[in-house]
Design a protein around this motif. Structure first.
Motif, PDB file in Angstrom:
ATOM      1  N   SER A 177       0.826  -1.206   0.000  1.00  0.00           N
ATOM      2  CA  SER A 177       0.000   0.000   0.000  1.00  0.00           C
ATOM      3  C   SER A 177       0.861   1.259   0.000  1.00  0.00           C
ATOM      4  N   ALA A 178       1.927   1.260   0.821  1.00  0.00           N
ATOM      5  CA  ALA A 178       2.830   2.418   0.872  1.00  0.00           C
ATOM      6  C   ALA A 178       3.570   2.588  -0.448  1.00  0.00           C
ATOM      7  N   TYR A 179       3.920   1.485  -1.075  1.00  0.00           N
ATOM      8  CA  TYR A 179       4.631   1.513  -2.363  1.00  0.00           C
ATOM      9  C   TYR A 179       3.741   2.088  -3.470  1.00  0.00           C
ATOM     10  N   LEU A 180       2.518   1.584  -3.559  1.00  0.00           N
ATOM     11  CA  LEU A 180       1.597   2.058  -4.598  1.00  0.00           C
ATOM     12  C   LEU A 180       1.246   3.537  -4.401  1.00  0.00           C
ATOM     13  N   LYS A 181       1.169   3.966  -3.157  1.00  0.00           N
ATOM     14  CA  LYS A 181       0.848   5.364  -2.868  1.00  0.00           C
ATOM     15  C   LYS A 181       1.887   6.306  -3.473  1.00  0.00           C
ATOM     16  N   VAL A 182       3.128   5.848  -3.551  1.00  0.00           N
ATOM     17  CA  VAL A 182       4.197   6.681  -4.104  1.00  0.00           C
ATOM     18  C   VAL A 182       4.251   6.577  -5.623  1.00  0.00           C
ATOM     19  N   ILE A 183       4.248   5.357  -6.161  1.00  0.00           N
ATOM     20  CA  ILE A 183       4.471   5.195  -7.598  1.00  0.00           C
ATOM     21  C   ILE A 183       3.273   5.661  -8.440  1.00  0.00           C
ATOM     22  N   LYS A 184       2.103   5.794  -7.819  1.00  0.00           N
ATOM     23  CA  LYS A 184       0.942   6.272  -8.566  1.00  0.00           C
ATOM     24  C   LYS A 184       0.887   7.793  -8.664  1.00  0.00           C
TER      25      LYS A 184
END
Length: 308
Positions: A177-184
């Motif tokens: 969730s933290a990863y997707l929050k950044v790359i999106k």
């Protein structure tokens, strides 16, 4: 390639491995056999596909020493079985080594002749240094941390299932969730990236602690149950986390022997200054060219000064 290879030497080396000097109906021409094998393995074709490819391609037919285009198969695909019995991997490697020795001897003879007669007919090309591309994607720090979380979560689940242990609660969903929050994000600010890295570093170290505690509690046989490649990946994840934590605290983006892929931890990056791809990944080689043959003088996965 058909004009460069020393076919006379190849023919002599190939025929020396045959046992039909006193009996049998003879063999196919050496260039036909060796050329067909080179086409097969260079293009990764099956036996039948190799025969069809040569049948359709005039350039391949020239390579195997056809004087004119022929629309018939070069030979039956079943002959490959006999060829593989005659020429194993060791025989093929021995032929390659023998060819190199022949060329080295020719180089020495020509070099001596050049010194005595000042003959310039034998060409020694300039040496060069380069990075051979390892075909890995350019991973950012946050990608590496996410891969680490994913791998450790996978190995924890695999170990628990193999030894019939109760499944452990991991932090991969939170890390994802933290990863997707950044790359999106359309525009990733330094603050947003740093916040994402901070969370991923925390989640990864927690899962690493869980994995290590699992090994301590149930014995080293749990770690030994992983294959050699998986153990290497785990070691790379631990080292990568240490590097990323150090760079995060120092607010820097480089460190010594920085891991750029946990799945190929031996690969290092090299800044080559090219406009299209300023950074390349792969083994660094220093090579010289002698009469059309390239010899590797030095190679290393670590960054080194290359001869240009």
């Amino acid at each position: 390639m058909g004009d460069i290879l020393p076919w006379s030497d190849i023919k002599r080396l190939y025929n020396a491995r045959l046992n039909n000097g006193k009996r049998g109906a003879g063999n196919k021409l050496a260039r036909m056999i060796i050329g067909t094998l080179l086409i097969k393995y260079e293009m990764d074709l099956s036996d039948e596909e190799t025969i069809l490819a040569i049948q359709e391609n005039p350039y391949m037919q020239y390579f195997v020493d056809f004087s004119e285009f022929a629309d018939k198969p070069i030979f039956d695909p079943s002959l490959f079985v006999t060829i593989r019995k005659r020429l194993g991997t060791n025989d093929f490697n021995d032929m390659g080594v023998s060819l190199l020795k022949i060329q080295i001897e020719k180089y020495r003879t020509a070099s001596q002749s050049k010194k005595n007669d000042k003959d310039d007919s034998f060409a020694i090309g300039p040496g060069f240094g380069t990075c051979t591309d390892a075909e890995v994607s350019y991973l950012t720090d946050i990608d590496l941390l996410h891969d680490g979380c994913k791998v450790i979560n996978c190995y924890i689940a695999k170990s628990c299932k193999r030894f019939s242990l109760a499944p452990l609660v991991t932090h991969y969903k939170s890390a994802r969730s933290a990863y997707l929050k950044v790359i999106k994000l359309k525009k990733r600010s330094k603050k947003a990236i740093r916040a994402g890295k901070s969370l991923l570093l925390i989640y990864l170290i927690r899962d690493l602690h869980s994995f290590i505690n699992l090994i301590v509690t149930h014995g080293t046989q749990l770690f030994d149950s992983l294959n050699c490649y998986e153990r290497k990946v785990v070691t790379a994840v631990i080292k990568m986390h240490y590097q990323q934590l150090w760079m995060f605290k120092d607010d820097t983006y480089t460190c010594a022997d920085c891991i750029i892929s946990i799945f190929q931890s031996h690969i290092r990056s090299i800044v080559c200054g090219k406009l299209k791809s300023p950074t390349e990944f792969g083994v660094k080689i220093d090579a010289g060219i002698v009469n059309g043959y390239t010899f590797i003088d030095h190679h290393s996965w670590d960054i080194m000064n290359l001869r240009i």
